[in-house]
Write a protein that holds these residues in place. Structure first.
Motif, short mmCIF file in Angstrom:
data_model
loop_
_atom_site.label_atom_id
_atom_site.label_comp_id
_atom_site.label_asym_id
_atom_site.label_seq_id
_atom_site.Cartn_x
_atom_site.Cartn_y
_atom_site.Cartn_z
N TYR A 28 0.83 -1.22 0.00
CA TYR A 28 0.00 0.00 0.00
C TYR A 28 0.85 1.26 0.00
O TYR A 28 0.47 2.27 -0.59
CB TYR A 28 -0.99 -0.03 1.17
CG TYR A 28 -2.06 -1.10 0.97
CD1 TYR A 28 -2.90 -1.05 -0.14
CD2 TYR A 28 -2.20 -2.18 1.84
CE1 TYR A 28 -3.85 -2.04 -0.37
CE2 TYR A 28 -3.14 -3.17 1.62
CZ TYR A 28 -3.97 -3.09 0.52
OH TYR A 28 -4.90 -4.07 0.29
N GLU A 51 -3.35 -2.34 7.78
CA GLU A 51 -2.20 -3.25 7.73
C GLU A 51 -1.20 -2.90 8.83
O GLU A 51 -0.59 -3.80 9.43
CB GLU A 51 -1.50 -3.20 6.37
CG GLU A 51 -2.37 -3.48 5.15
CD GLU A 51 -3.09 -4.81 5.15
OE1 GLU A 51 -2.94 -5.61 6.09
OE2 GLU A 51 -3.84 -5.05 4.18
N GLU A 103 -5.22 -10.04 -1.25
CA GLU A 103 -6.15 -10.24 -0.14
C GLU A 103 -6.88 -11.58 -0.25
O GLU A 103 -7.20 -12.19 0.77
CB GLU A 103 -7.13 -9.06 -0.04
CG GLU A 103 -6.47 -7.69 0.16
CD GLU A 103 -5.75 -7.51 1.50
OE1 GLU A 103 -5.60 -8.49 2.26
OE2 GLU A 103 -5.35 -6.37 1.78
N GLU A 135 -9.14 -8.01 5.72
CA GLU A 135 -8.58 -8.35 4.40
C GLU A 135 -9.70 -8.53 3.37
O GLU A 135 -9.57 -8.14 2.21
CB GLU A 135 -7.70 -9.61 4.43
CG GLU A 135 -6.70 -9.74 5.59
CD GLU A 135 -5.69 -8.61 5.77
OE1 GLU A 135 -5.78 -7.59 5.06
OE2 GLU A 135 -4.81 -8.76 6.63
N HIS A 138 -10.76 -5.25 2.24
CA HIS A 138 -9.82 -4.71 1.24
C HIS A 138 -10.10 -5.32 -0.13
O HIS A 138 -10.07 -4.63 -1.15
CB HIS A 138 -8.37 -5.00 1.64
CG HIS A 138 -7.98 -4.41 2.97
ND1 HIS A 138 -6.82 -4.73 3.62
CD2 HIS A 138 -8.62 -3.52 3.76
CE1 HIS A 138 -6.75 -4.05 4.76
NE2 HIS A 138 -7.84 -3.32 4.87
FE LIG Z 1 -5.16 -6.34 3.76
#
Ligand SMILES: [Fe+2]
Ligand SMILES: [Fe+2]
Length: 174
Positions: A28, A51, A103, A135, A138
């Protein structure tokens, strides 16, 4: 895992999850290096912050449970950032496709751990389940941002997922 003791298994779980969350944060950060200042920045920053929270938990566990961290952190430092930056440079959709692939791999990984850890590790299992829900959020963010419209989506996704699986299996041991 039949030939390993519960302690071996616990060490692998903490070692690989610590490394995975570290790599996720770096992905990220790599995406943000390219997409900073765009309308996608807050979304990516939100995921990066989660995260960081996951990473902080496993960093604490590395200390508390006296687990040796992986020797591969310097590799995941570079590879995670590069994966995030390169996919983001291909476009927002490719960055989101990367997110979905990573993810999904983590979801499977955490599901397997949650199913394997025993009652004696219920608090750790609960943390893993909570992170797994993040996750999946995401992944859904990636899908909502047109990840699947990336040219070559299937190939890109399969390559990244395969890379994650190799990274996981090496990191458990090294
Ligand atoms: Fe994640
Ligand atoms: Fe995470």
């Amino acid at each position: 895992m039949t030939s390993t003791t519960p302690r071996d298994y616990l060490e692998r779980v903490i070692r690989v999850d610590h490394a995975g969350e570290y790599g996720a944060k770096r992905i990220y950060q790599g995406q943000l290096a390219v997409l900073r200042g765009t309308r996608h920045e807050p979304t990516i920053r939100h995921m990066q912050e989660q995260e960081q929270e996951h990473l902080d938990t496993f960093s604490r566990l590395i200390g508390e449970r006296r687990v040796r961290p992986t020797a591969l952190l310097p590799l995941w430092h570079v590879a995670g950032f590069a994966l995030g930056a390169v996919t983001a440079a291909l476009g927002v959709r490719a960055a989101m496709a990367c997110t979905v692939a990573v993810e999904e791999a983590i979801d499977e990984h955490y599901a397997e751990q949650a199913a394997t850890l025993g009652e004696d590790e219920a608090p750790l299992r609960a943390k893993i389940e909570r992170f797994r829900a993040d996750e999946l959020e995401h992944r859904d963010i990636g899908l909502a941002n047109e990840a699947e419209l990336t040219p070559g989506y299937r190939l890109l996704s399969a390559a990244i997922k395969a890379g994650c699986k190799v990274a996981i299996s090496v990191t458990e041991r090294v």
